[in-house]
Design an enzyme around this catalytic site. Structure first.
Site, PDB file in Angstrom:
ATOM      1  N   GLU A   1      -3.321   7.489   5.917  1.00 13.72           N
ATOM      2  CA  GLU A   1      -1.929   7.773   6.305  1.00 13.72           C
ATOM      3  C   GLU A   1      -1.007   8.022   5.106  1.00 13.72           C
ATOM      4  OE1 GLU A   1      -0.635   4.592   8.837  1.00 13.72           O
ATOM      5  OE2 GLU A   1      -1.847   5.277  10.512  1.00 13.72           O
TER       6      GLU A   1
ATOM      7  N   CYS B   1       9.936  10.175  -9.209  1.00  9.61           N
ATOM      8  CA  CYS B   1       9.851   9.958 -10.658  1.00  9.61           C
ATOM      9  C   CYS B   1      10.035  11.280 -11.400  1.00  9.61           C
ATOM     10  CB  CYS B   1       8.505   9.329 -11.016  1.00  9.61           C
ATOM     11  SG  CYS B   1       7.120  10.480 -10.908  1.00  9.61           S
TER      12      CYS B   1
ATOM     13  N   GLU C   1      -7.268   6.002  14.824  1.00  9.64           N
ATOM     14  CA  GLU C   1      -6.845   4.610  15.014  1.00  9.64           C
ATOM     15  C   GLU C   1      -5.992   4.497  16.261  1.00  9.64           C
ATOM     16  OE1 GLU C   1      -4.502   2.804  11.956  1.00  9.64           O
ATOM     17  OE2 GLU C   1      -5.823   3.492  10.367  1.00  9.64           O
TER      18      GLU C   1
ATOM     19  N   TRP D   1       3.642  -5.115  14.766  1.00  8.17           N
ATOM     20  CA  TRP D   1       4.887  -4.639  14.151  1.00  8.17           C
ATOM     21  C   TRP D   1       5.868  -4.081  15.172  1.00  8.17           C
ATOM     22  CZ3 TRP D   1       4.860   0.297  15.678  1.00  8.17           C
ATOM     23  CH2 TRP D   1       3.630   0.923  15.828  1.00  8.17           C
TER      24      TRP D   1
ATOM     25  N   ARG E   1       0.853  -1.194   0.000  1.00  6.87           N
ATOM     26  CA  ARG E   1       0.000   0.000   0.000  1.00  6.87           C
ATOM     27  C   ARG E   1       0.886   1.240   0.000  1.00  6.87           C
ATOM     28  NH1 ARG E   1      -2.276  -0.178   6.281  1.00  6.87           N
ATOM     29  NH2 ARG E   1      -0.249  -0.357   7.246  1.00  6.87           N
TER      30      ARG E   1
HETATM   31  C1  GAL Z   1      -1.808   2.025  10.812  1.00 10.22           C
HETATM   32  C2  GAL Z   1      -2.586   1.784   9.525  1.00 10.22           C
HETATM   33  C3  GAL Z   1      -3.561   0.630   9.691  1.00 10.22           C
HETATM   34  C4  GAL Z   1      -2.864  -0.559  10.287  1.00 10.22           C
HETATM   35  C5  GAL Z   1      -2.216  -0.142  11.583  1.00 10.22           C
HETATM   36  C6  GAL Z   1      -1.500  -1.269  12.286  1.00 10.22           C
HETATM   37  O1  GAL Z   1      -0.716   2.844  10.660  1.00 10.22           O
HETATM   38  O2  GAL Z   1      -3.306   2.923   9.148  1.00 10.22           O
HETATM   39  O3  GAL Z   1      -4.112   0.314   8.432  1.00 10.22           O
HETATM   40  O4  GAL Z   1      -1.900  -1.025   9.410  1.00 10.22           O
HETATM   41  O5  GAL Z   1      -1.269   0.857  11.328  1.00 10.22           O
HETATM   42  O6  GAL Z   1      -0.922  -0.854  13.495  1.00 10.22           O
END
Ligand code: GAL
Length: 698
Positions: A156, A163, A318, A326, A117
């Site tokens: 985000e 390019c 979010e 991660w 993405r």
């Molecule tokens: C954000 C993103 C989400 C998801 C999330 C995971 O940065 O907008 O789609 O990937 O991280 O922590």
């Protein structure tokens, strides 16, 4: 009393999540279960379609809205609201394989392959055309749906493309800005290392294997151009929605590591500010022992969200209900911390919190990411689900807070020009040792810990009205944008109190440093002239030695560290001198009276004891009242305030420490909205506990 409305014009605070039914179209029973469980969890908003492009447009030009219609229909039978996303963040394979020119080019000049993405070129006319067509179609179909509360613009935006089209766009941006190559060469000081540009085509993006960081004006303008380019992309996305007839407001969720692009520029085309946050609240045993910590950083960014759109609540778009896969060590949120952090966002002015994600998918990169419904045996009986439910209860109890705002007498300045330059571009004293924005965070933290409400603003932005503040804390304000000296001087003359210092006022908006050491107007404002800057090793210290009888009443000696300016007085009065080295006796902390205001200049970086003593002295001398007397808040407890239009005050006490903490209220009292109980004259806050007092009017 009328029912307070939130930033979207409905009642109560919002509680929601990213919802990805597009991953579950093969399993309708799962979607049935989702709709059964939303009310049980207390979810009132779903962000839909964030990565739904491949399902919406399975082949070029053929839209399949069936599944989204079904979700809208289901929602329409409930009280849920929808944040509908434009799905531009992730391009479908048919598009990127047929038109590889929409893909991003990396810094080395290599075009990326289809996949993942945020992998598209923001300049690409074709990509913009495809996005606009889909956005307009979405707007036509759903733009007036009664359940639609917000357009969630993409996801985000971050990164850059190198390019030919982006570089051509950069050159046009420069032509508009400078008009001529002569003006550009002058602004970029390009005679240095024979970098003079003799045709526009010679200007390329700065890259590691090319111009690198040798032309600072180029690097800075490339960053500025990048933010403007994304802002333009966002504006184009919104224009397509408006062309489809929808007038529902828009927001884009800023990246959590969001310091890459200038948030003031990026959010300009949108109606409402929203930010994503993934702090690791457990990345230290007890963060109070470390110089700064994720909790304070989180508050800092949240107060910046207020600064981005003064006078309007914002949305935490979010956060994770449990862990983030991660992270280096994806710790589970300890019991209580989830509710506390949801309350933290509300305390700092959010009118709602949403999660990534409602339900974890069974495959893909985020199958182990926290979710309201995780891949585990708990389902709706899980600990996480119960945590979310506890946040629901808290948010429901806080309905009266909706729409209320914060009001602060103090602002800390942070801006992207200075951040980019000092953290990434400048070669003065070593990259990575810039202390920007750590200096901001350190000074902000004093306010956070001492119940002094504080905004975070870009002081040069036209959105930042300095007259709202009594004290502006402006460390390392190295680059001065055009007109800023005049703006801040007028404010000080009218009674403003400015605290600034080392590495401030050195350069103009092009990053050309003033041969005299400082901008002449800045020099007059601070009452100093700069001659030199000394750097210390991490284990070296000098001293601030306070003058007897100084105006701030400070007596002790304090450490001076890292960066020390050697300045001359031209009007300022000495409060403290350096104690050591060949410049012992030179001014280290000064004050300059300007009109009805004062400018304090701290010529060297300090450590926490001086920050605390100095700010406390400034608050005392200049009539800034902490909400509670100094020393009332134990370590790890903060107090934030929101004010309703009818004058009601809401005091948020948040305990981030691992102990129960006792907080005396010094004559204040109120009803704790979380429990419905009166506060009495003190609070006992459990570890990770909170109280939100609707203050009794005295
Ligand atoms: C954000 C993103 C989400 C998801 C999330 C995971 O940065 O907008 O789609 O990937 O991280 O922590």
């Amino acid at each position: 009393m009328s029912t307070p409305l939130n930033v979207l014009g409905s009642t109560g605070l919002l509680h929601g999540c990213d919802y990805n039914p597009d991953q579950w179209l093969h399993a309708p029973s799962v979607i049935d279960e989702d709709f059964r469980l939303f009310p049980e969890a207390g979810i009132g908003v779903v962000s839909l379609n964030i990565f739904g492009w491949a399902q919406l447009e399975p082949e070029e030009g053929r839209y399949d809205f069936g599944w989204l219609d079904d979700i809208f229909d289901r929602v329409a039978r409930t009280d849920l609201k929808i944040f509908l996303s434009t799905p531009s963040a992730a391009a479908p394979n048919w598009l990127t394989y047929r038109y590889p020119e929409v893909l991003r080019v990396d810094e080395t000049g290599r075009r990326r392959l289809p996949g993942t993405r945020m992998n598209f070129c923001p300049t690409s006319a074709l990509y913009r055309e495809k996005v606009a067509a889909l956005n307009q179609a979405l707007s036509l179909r759903y733009g007036k749906h009664p359940s639609l509360a917000l357009w969630h613009i993409s996801n985000e935006y971050h990164g850059m493309c190198y390019c030919d089209d982006c570089e051509a766009g950069f050159r046009s941006w420069l032509q508009r800005k400078y008009g001529s190559l002569d003006a550009l060469n002058a602004a970029w000081w390009s005679a240095f290392w024979s970098r003079t540009y003799t045709s526009w085509e010679q200007i390329r993006a700065p890259r590691g294997h090319g111009e690198g960081t040798s032309v600072h004006g180029l690097c800075l303008d490339w960053r500025r151009f990048g933010s403007d380019l994304w802002a333009d992309f966002i504006a184009a996305e919104i224009a397509a929605i408006r062309a489809g007839g929808s007038t529902v407001p828009s927001a884009t969720n800023l990246h959590p590591g969001g310091l890459q692009h200038d948030a003031w520029r990026l959010t300009a085309p949108t109606d409402i500010i929203s930010w994503d946050a993934y702090p690791n609240y457990h990345d230290r045993d007890e963060p109070w022992s470390v110089a700064w910590n994720p909790i304070v950083y989180q508050s800092f960014v949240q107060d910046m969200c207020r600064g981005l759109r003064p006078g309007r609540p914002w949305l935490l778009m979010e956060t994770t209900p449990s862990s983030a896969n991660w992270m280096e060590v994806p710790k589970l949120k300890r019991p209580g911390i989830h509710r506390l952090t949801v309350l933290q966002s509300i305390a700092h002015g959010a009118d709602g919190t949403l999660y990534f994600q409602w339900r974890a998918g069974r495959g893909g990169e985020e199958k182990f990411h926290g979710a309201v419904l995780e891949n585990g045996c708990g389902g709706s009986r899980s600990r996480v689900f119960a945590d979310v439910r506890s946040a629901t209860d808290a948010l429901n109890n806080l309905a009266p807070v909706a729409g209320s705002l914060a009001r602060s007498q103090v602002a800390v300045g942070f801006d992207w020009d200075n951040w980019w330059l000092q953290a990434e571009i400048l070669s003065h004293g070593g990259r990575g040792r810039s202390h920007y924005p750590w200096e901001q965070l350190d000074l902000y933290r004093e306010h956070w810990e001492n119940a002094v409400p504080c905004d975070v603003i870009d002081p040069s932005s036209p959105l930042s009205d300095l007259s709202r503040y009594r004290l502006l804390v402006l460390p390392q304000h190295y680059l001065l944008r055009t007109g800023f000296v005049e703006k801040v001087t007028a404010w000080v003359e009218a009674g403003g109190i400015l605290l600034t210092g080392v590495l401030s006022g050195w350069a103009d908006a092009s990053d050309l440093v003033y041969s005299d050491g400082m901008h002449p107007g800045w020099s007059r404002l601070v009452g100093l002239r700069r001659e030199e800057l000394d750097h210390l090793y991490p284990d070296e210290k000098n001293r601030f030695v306070f003058a007897p009888g100084n105006a701030l009443g400070l007596k002790a000696e304090f450490a001076a560290v890292a960066k020390l300016e050697l300045n001359h007085l031209v009007g300022a009065e000495v409060l403290a001198i350096y104690g050591d080295d060949f410049y012992a006796g030179r001014p280290a902390l000064t004050v300059n009276a300007v009109g009805s205001g004062f400018v304090y200049y701290q010529a060297a970086r300090s450590e926490q004891p001086l920050r605390q003593a100095l700010l406390a002295a400034l608050w005392r001398r200049h009539g800034i009242e902490p909400l509670l007397p100094l020393g009332s808040l134990p370590a790890g407890v903060t107090l934030q305030r929101r004010l309703a239009a009818d004058g009601r005050e809401f005091w948020f006490f948040l305990n981030f420490s691992r102990q129960t903490q006792h907080v005396p209220l010094h004559g204040h009292s109120g009803l704790d909205l979380l429990t419905g109980q009166p506060s009495g004259n003190a609070l006992n806050l459990a570890s990770y506990g909170a109280a939100v007092l609707a203050l009794s009017r005295s």
